[in-house]
Design a protein around this motif. Structure first.
Motif, PDB file in Angstrom:
ATOM      1  N   THR A   1       2.418  14.030  18.325  1.00  0.00           N
ATOM      2  CA  THR A   1       1.396  15.238  17.708  1.00  0.00           C
ATOM      3  C   THR A   1       1.202  16.076  18.611  1.00  0.00           C
ATOM      4  O   THR A   1       1.448  16.130  19.959  1.00  0.00           O
ATOM      5  CB  THR A   1       0.208  14.419  17.387  1.00  0.00           C
ATOM      6  N   ALA A   2       0.293  17.177  18.148  1.00  0.00           N
ATOM      7  CA  ALA A   2      -0.026  18.158  19.350  1.00  0.00           C
ATOM      8  C   ALA A   2      -0.889  17.729  20.317  1.00  0.00           C
ATOM      9  O   ALA A   2      -0.738  18.227  21.411  1.00  0.00           O
ATOM     10  CB  ALA A   2      -0.698  19.561  18.519  1.00  0.00           C
TER      11      ALA A   2
ATOM     12  N   SER B   1       0.755  -1.056  -0.043  1.00  0.00           N
ATOM     13  CA  SER B   1      -0.052  -0.034   0.000  1.00  0.00           C
ATOM     14  C   SER B   1       0.769   1.260  -0.021  1.00  0.00           C
ATOM     15  O   SER B   1       0.263   2.460   0.337  1.00  0.00           O
ATOM     16  CB  SER B   1      -0.909  -0.015   0.859  1.00  0.00           C
ATOM     17  N   SER B   2       2.111   1.016  -0.266  1.00  0.00           N
ATOM     18  CA  SER B   2       3.000   2.168  -0.152  1.00  0.00           C
ATOM     19  C   SER B   2       3.210   2.617   1.141  1.00  0.00           C
ATOM     20  O   SER B   2       3.706   4.146   1.095  1.00  0.00           O
ATOM     21  CB  SER B   2       2.621   3.332  -1.344  1.00  0.00           C
TER      22      SER B   2
ATOM     23  N   PRO C   1       2.767   7.921   4.706  1.00  0.00           N
ATOM     24  CA  PRO C   1       2.754   9.242   5.352  1.00  0.00           C
ATOM     25  C   PRO C   1       1.635   9.715   6.345  1.00  0.00           C
ATOM     26  O   PRO C   1       1.139  10.810   6.143  1.00  0.00           O
ATOM     27  CB  PRO C   1       1.946   9.384   3.686  1.00  0.00           C
ATOM     28  N   ASP C   2       1.487   8.786   7.188  1.00  0.00           N
ATOM     29  CA  ASP C   2       0.529   9.198   8.146  1.00  0.00           C
ATOM     30  C   ASP C   2       1.354  10.133   9.134  1.00  0.00           C
ATOM     31  O   ASP C   2       2.276   9.753   9.995  1.00  0.00           O
ATOM     32  CB  ASP C   2       0.055   7.869   8.960  1.00  0.00           C
ATOM     33  N   GLN C   3       1.014  11.458   9.106  1.00  0.00           N
ATOM     34  CA  GLN C   3       1.635  12.364   9.953  1.00  0.00           C
ATOM     35  C   GLN C   3       1.460  12.239  11.399  1.00  0.00           C
ATOM     36  O   GLN C   3       1.956  12.610  12.547  1.00  0.00           O
ATOM     37  CB  GLN C   3       1.409  13.664   9.485  1.00  0.00           C
ATOM     38  N   ARG C   4       0.383  11.439  11.935  1.00  0.00           N
ATOM     39  CA  ARG C   4       0.025  11.394  13.306  1.00  0.00           C
ATOM     40  C   ARG C   4       0.476  10.039  13.717  1.00  0.00           C
ATOM     41  O   ARG C   4       0.148   9.631  15.048  1.00  0.00           O
ATOM     42  CB  ARG C   4      -1.433  11.476  13.484  1.00  0.00           C
ATOM     43  N   SER C   5       1.322   9.424  12.956  1.00  0.00           N
ATOM     44  CA  SER C   5       1.664   7.867  13.616  1.00  0.00           C
ATOM     45  C   SER C   5       2.810   7.828  14.547  1.00  0.00           C
ATOM     46  O   SER C   5       3.105   6.924  15.090  1.00  0.00           O
ATOM     47  CB  SER C   5       1.972   7.064  12.367  1.00  0.00           C
ATOM     48  N   GLY C   6       3.690   8.952  14.577  1.00  0.00           N
ATOM     49  CA  GLY C   6       4.694   9.101  15.174  1.00  0.00           C
ATOM     50  C   GLY C   6       4.684   9.034  16.773  1.00  0.00           C
ATOM     51  O   GLY C   6       3.876   9.218  17.267  1.00  0.00           O
TER      52      GLY C   6
END
Length: 276
Positions: free
Chosen positions: A124-125, A74-75, A99-104
């Motif tokens: 995340t914030a 799924s890249s 590309p999931d920016q909230r996964s960190g």
């Protein structure tokens, strides 16, 4: 027995492995190779019905730092960096997905003779904060596992567990799903020389007043071949045979049949893991 109570995820793990590990109804192939520089590359492919999934994982170890990078069909790019024991008993794990920016997520694990702590926070914030802790010894341990969503302002997970371990018996009691589910499990090593063991798990849902009972066993036919079987109170019977045809290379055949619906097609799974 290991020294110390371990982490919260270790409570009941022995019986979970007995009852559920290596059972599957898919076709899976895993191949691991090593480069001259020590990089491990693992390619996996899974066929679930008409769906085909695959991923490639690269692992690099440098002293006490391990870096895992995985790419799937799924890249998605998964990266995990683990620093083992920057100080005694401590492990640091940084993970994220592109590309999931909230996964960190940043996780710290600490093991002591009388305690085991794991804490993670999303990068995340408004992160989800998780904390799990166990106190006790390698015989008796009591722990909890909670998650708090700072964005919503509520607890998303609240579990508690108790375990008892001696030379050949492990018993565990856990309260999960914010007090909605009670699990009791039991593992008994019958004959260590042949890895013969029996175990069982009872799960009670307070909301539906329903019980799920699962019992299983395992036995080594020889040093390279293991058979396992399990059955639950809904009439589903599963079995598998696993053969180590060369060191670390495993071939597994598993199957499941619903005794209350014999007319339905039984489920079969194949798994082949190759390592040099």
């Amino acid at each position: 027995m290991a020294k110390g109570p371990g982490l919260y995820t270790d409570i009941g793990k022995k019986v979970r492995d007995l009852l559920y590990k290596d059972y599957h109804s898919d076709h899976k192939l895993t191949i691991t190779t090593y480069s001259p520089t020590g990089v491990a590359i693992t390619s996996s492919a899974v066929k679930k019905g008409d769906l085909f999934l695959a991923d490639v994982n690269t692992q690099l170890k440098n002293k006490n730092i391990t870096t895992d990078i995985k790419v799937d069909t799924s890249s998605n790019l998964f990266t995990t960096i683990t620093v083992d024991e920057p100080c005694p008993g401590l492990k640091t794990i940084l993970s994220f997905k592109v590309p999931d920016q909230r996964s960190g997520k940043l996780e710290l694990q600490y093991l002591h003779d009388y305690a085991g702590v794991s804490s993670s926070v999303g990068l995340t914030a408004n992160p989800i904060v998780n904390f799990s802790g166990v106190v006790g010894t390698n015989v008796v341990a009591l722990g909890t596992d909670v998650s708090f969503d700072t964005k919503e302002g509520n607890f998303t997970k609240c579990n508690a567990g108790l375990s008892f371990t001696n030379a050949d018996l492990i018993a565990a009691l856990t309260l999960n799903d914010k007090g909605e589910t009670l699990n009791a499990s039991y593992y008994h090593s019958v004959r260590p020389l042949t890895s013969t063991a029996v175990g069982g798990e009872i799960s009670h849902s307070f909301s539906t007043n329903e019980n799920t009972i699962t019992a299983g066993t395992q036995h080594s036919l020889d040093p390279f071949t293991t058979v396992k079987a399990r059955v639950n109170n809904f009439g589903k019977v599963s079995a598998l045979i696993q053969h180590e045809w060369r060191p670390k290379s495993l071939f597994t055949i598993s199957g499941e049949v619903d005794t209350k619906a014999i007319d339905k097609t039984a489920k079969f799974g194949l798994a082949l893991a190759l390592k040099p």
